[in-house]
Write an enzyme that holds these catalytic residues in place. Structure first.
Site, short mmCIF file in Angstrom:
data_model
loop_
_atom_site.label_atom_id
_atom_site.label_comp_id
_atom_site.label_asym_id
_atom_site.label_seq_id
_atom_site.Cartn_x
_atom_site.Cartn_y
_atom_site.Cartn_z
N SER A 28 0.83 -1.21 0.00
CA SER A 28 0.00 0.00 0.00
C SER A 28 0.87 1.26 0.00
O SER A 28 0.61 2.21 -0.74
CB SER A 28 -0.90 0.02 1.24
OG SER A 28 -1.82 -1.02 1.20
N ARG A 32 1.45 4.22 -3.14
CA ARG A 32 1.21 5.64 -2.87
C ARG A 32 2.48 6.45 -3.09
O ARG A 32 2.43 7.59 -3.57
CB ARG A 32 0.66 5.81 -1.46
CG ARG A 32 -0.81 5.33 -1.34
CD ARG A 32 -1.17 4.92 0.07
NE ARG A 32 -2.58 4.61 0.25
CZ ARG A 32 -3.16 3.44 -0.03
NH1 ARG A 32 -2.45 2.45 -0.55
NH2 ARG A 32 -4.45 3.25 0.20
N SER A 175 -13.48 1.00 2.86
CA SER A 175 -12.45 0.70 1.86
C SER A 175 -11.45 1.83 1.75
O SER A 175 -11.79 2.96 1.38
CB SER A 175 -13.10 0.49 0.48
OG SER A 175 -12.11 0.52 -0.53
N GLN A 177 -9.16 1.89 -0.42
CA GLN A 177 -8.96 2.18 -1.84
C GLN A 177 -9.95 3.23 -2.32
O GLN A 177 -9.58 4.15 -3.06
CB GLN A 177 -9.12 0.90 -2.66
CG GLN A 177 -7.99 -0.09 -2.43
CD GLN A 177 -8.12 -1.34 -3.26
OE1 GLN A 177 -9.14 -1.56 -3.92
NE2 GLN A 177 -7.11 -2.19 -3.23
N ASP A 328 -6.59 -8.15 4.61
CA ASP A 328 -5.82 -9.06 3.75
C ASP A 328 -5.27 -10.26 4.52
O ASP A 328 -4.65 -11.15 3.92
CB ASP A 328 -4.65 -8.30 3.10
CG ASP A 328 -5.16 -7.27 2.09
OD1 ASP A 328 -6.24 -7.46 1.53
OD2 ASP A 328 -4.46 -6.26 1.88
N LYS A 355 -12.07 -9.68 -3.42
CA LYS A 355 -10.62 -9.50 -3.46
C LYS A 355 -10.08 -10.18 -4.73
O LYS A 355 -10.83 -10.44 -5.65
CB LYS A 355 -9.97 -10.05 -2.19
CG LYS A 355 -10.38 -9.26 -0.94
CD LYS A 355 -9.86 -7.84 -1.01
CE LYS A 355 -10.30 -7.01 0.15
NZ LYS A 355 -9.94 -5.59 -0.01
N ARG A 403 -2.45 -14.39 -1.95
CA ARG A 403 -2.58 -14.70 -0.52
C ARG A 403 -3.19 -16.08 -0.29
O ARG A 403 -2.96 -16.70 0.76
CB ARG A 403 -3.39 -13.61 0.18
CG ARG A 403 -2.73 -12.23 0.05
CD ARG A 403 -3.18 -11.27 1.09
NE ARG A 403 -3.04 -9.88 0.64
CZ ARG A 403 -1.91 -9.21 0.63
NH1 ARG A 403 -0.79 -9.77 1.03
NH2 ARG A 403 -1.88 -7.94 0.20
C1 S3P Z 1 -5.56 -1.45 0.07
C2 S3P Z 1 -6.78 -1.52 0.67
C3 S3P Z 1 -7.51 -2.78 0.87
C4 S3P Z 1 -6.60 -3.99 0.75
C5 S3P Z 1 -5.70 -3.90 -0.44
C6 S3P Z 1 -4.83 -2.66 -0.36
C7 S3P Z 1 -4.93 -0.13 -0.13
O1 S3P Z 1 -8.51 -2.89 -0.10
O2 S3P Z 1 -7.36 -5.18 0.68
O3 S3P Z 1 -4.86 -5.04 -0.54
O4 S3P Z 1 -3.72 -0.09 -0.44
O5 S3P Z 1 -5.63 0.87 0.02
P1 S3P Z 1 -10.00 -2.25 0.13
O6 S3P Z 1 -9.89 -0.80 0.22
O7 S3P Z 1 -10.77 -2.67 -1.09
O8 S3P Z 1 -10.50 -2.91 1.38
#
Ligand code: S3P
Length: 462
Positions: A28, A32, A175, A177, A328, A355, A403
């Site tokens: 993550s 970014r 979420s 994301q 995750d 996922k 995973r």
């Molecule tokens: C992530 C957020 C999570 C996670 C993904 C990475 C991120 O997803 O499962 O592996 O980097 O923001 P969700 O926002 O869909 O829960």
């Protein structure tokens, strides 16, 4: 030991795991860093970037959008990125192929939604099955236009808003994301864009946006939760980013050491962002012998050392509000639960169905094939552990999900009979060097001697 990952792998019951290791950089944080480095003015130097396929897809996309991305000239050297400035993304000449990476697809959608350019996103057979409506809905409100395949799935064409409008958006799903997509879209939008989340999700975007110079506020929201507000058109300045080890990758050697009797493993430099540590809380409640030692000098993200010793575990109830802090880690927690004495209930985990695979269905099929007793509900899973290792002796279909592959290879280290996965290639999306790291701790992982004849699970042969 170097085992190519373009085929199946088998895990066999192993002696105690021992040693000290560092897992690769946080996925993550790496995504970014590449995105914000690609937008900032001046040079961003990224130490410890995860060089997994997912992050490489983001790096290639940012290069196609005009950023200068320089790969390291020696192993372990930093990545260098020169950005285009907020509002400076160039129209890509080609379709942006994001492989297996949902984070790339969702977060880049945010950046592209408020850039006045045309772009098309696609991905592999897993990513093109995943829902994009969760991002197209708020981003359309900001003025972007999207054309998607049926079911709001990739491939997806984006016409960025020429005159973006700020929104206040209450997240309908917990979420990070979606939160991040809207905040990133807010960068090239005049005024203030606000996202309200009722349940806290990982805050890497908020932390890193602030570090790059964006004006971002986090305040209690009127009806509960947190309101995150970003002011549009900041000047982002290139900086040095140190990426911590990924706790979501550390989860595999951590659980492996917790379930293999007599193990003692030390994992250094692991990111310990408090919104990511749900698995640690679960393992502690299950009775794992686990010590967390924070690094005093950590800067942008909390970092520390995890020391774990193998021993008996007990089943627990995992509360639904813990879900975002370990979203995750459920597949590998299910492996720990399968080895624990008693029942483990995981409620409020419906998000696992969207996922890289439907992780409730894929894990349930593989665990059942390994002799584990369980029950599945639409958004919950119940596992009945016996306190002794499961039977194993199955080949599990990993459904393009890294995973799932790593979780079943961990299970094979304790199961009575070996556990195989049909496809280990997806491990390279998030954890390059997994086989070598686990082998270094004493895990018995090898290529199957004969091609796997059958695979349990959705997508696998009967
Ligand atoms: C992530 C957020 C999570 C996670 C993904 C990475 C991120 O997803 O499962 O592996 O980097 O923001 P969700 O926002 O869909 O829960």
């Amino acid at each position: 030991m170097t085992v190519p990952l373009s085929h199946g792998l088998v895990a066999r019951r192993s002696g105690p795991l021992s040693g000290t290791a560092r897992v690769p950089g946080d996925k993550s944080v790496s995504h970014r860093a590449v995105m914000l480095g690609g937008l900032a003015i001046g040079e961003t130097v990224v130490h410890g970037l995860l060089e997994g396929e997912d992050v490489l897809a983001t790096a290639a996309a940012m290069a196609a959008l005009g950023a200068t991305v320089t790969t390291p000239d020696a192993p372990g050297a930093p990545w260098r990125i020169c950005g285009v400035g907020v509002g400076g993304l160039a129209e890509p000449a080609c379709v942006l192929d994001l492989g297996n990476s949902g984070t790339s697809a969702r977060l880049l959608s945010g950046l592209l939604a408020t850039a006045p350019i045309f772009s098309v996103l696609t991905g592999d057979a897993s990513l093109t099955r995943r829902p994009m409506r969760r991002v197209t809905e708020p981003l359309s409100r900001m003025g972007a236009e999207f054309l998607t395949r049926s079911g709001d799935r990739l491939p997806m064409a984006i016409k960025g808003a020429p005159l973006p409008v700020p929104i206040d958006y209450v997240l309908p799903v917990a979420s990070a994301q979606v939160k991040s997509a809207v905040l990133l879209a807010g960068l090239n939008t005049p005024g203030e864009t606000t996202v309200i989340e009722r349940t806290p999700t990982r805050d890497h975007s908020e932390r890193m946006l602030r570090q790059f110079g964006a004006e971002i506020r986090c305040e209690p929201a009127d009806d509960g939760g947190e309101a995150i507000t970003i002011a549009g058109h900041p000047e982002l300045a290139g900086r040095t980013v140190r990426v911590p080890g990924d706790i979501s990758s550390a989860a595999f050697p951590l659980v492996a050491a917790a379930i293999v009797p007599g193990s003692e493993v030390v994992l250094q430099g692991v990111g310990l962002n408090p919104r990511r540590t749900g698995l640690i809380a679960c393992l502690e409640e299950m009775g794992a012998d686990l010590t967390v030692t924070p690094d005093p000098g950590a800067e942008d993200e909390p970092v520390g050392t995890l020391t774990v010793r193998g021993g008996p575990l007990v089943g627990i109830d995992v509360p639904p509000e813990r879900t975002p802090s370990m979203i995750d880690e459920y597949p590998v927690l299910m492996v720990a639960a399968a080895c624990a004495a008693g029942t483990t209930r995981m409620a409020g985990i419906g998000e696992l169905r969207v996922k890289e695979s439907d992780r409730i269905a894929t894990m349930a099929a593989g665990l059942a094939a390994c002799g584990v007793k369980l029950e599945v509900e639409p958004d919950a899973m119940v596992i009945h552990g016996t306190g002794r290792p499961p039977a194993g002796g199955a080949t599990v279909a990993t459904a393009l999900d890294h995973r799932i592959a790593m979780s079943f290879l961990v299970l094979g280290l304790v199961a009575d009979a070996p556990v195989a996965v049909d496809d280990a290639a997806p491990i390279a999306t998030s954890f390059p060097g997994f086989v070598e790291l686990m082998g270094g701790l004493g895990a018995d992982l090898s290529a199957p001697s004969v091609p796997s004849a059958s695979a349990a699970g959705p997508g696998g042969a009967p």
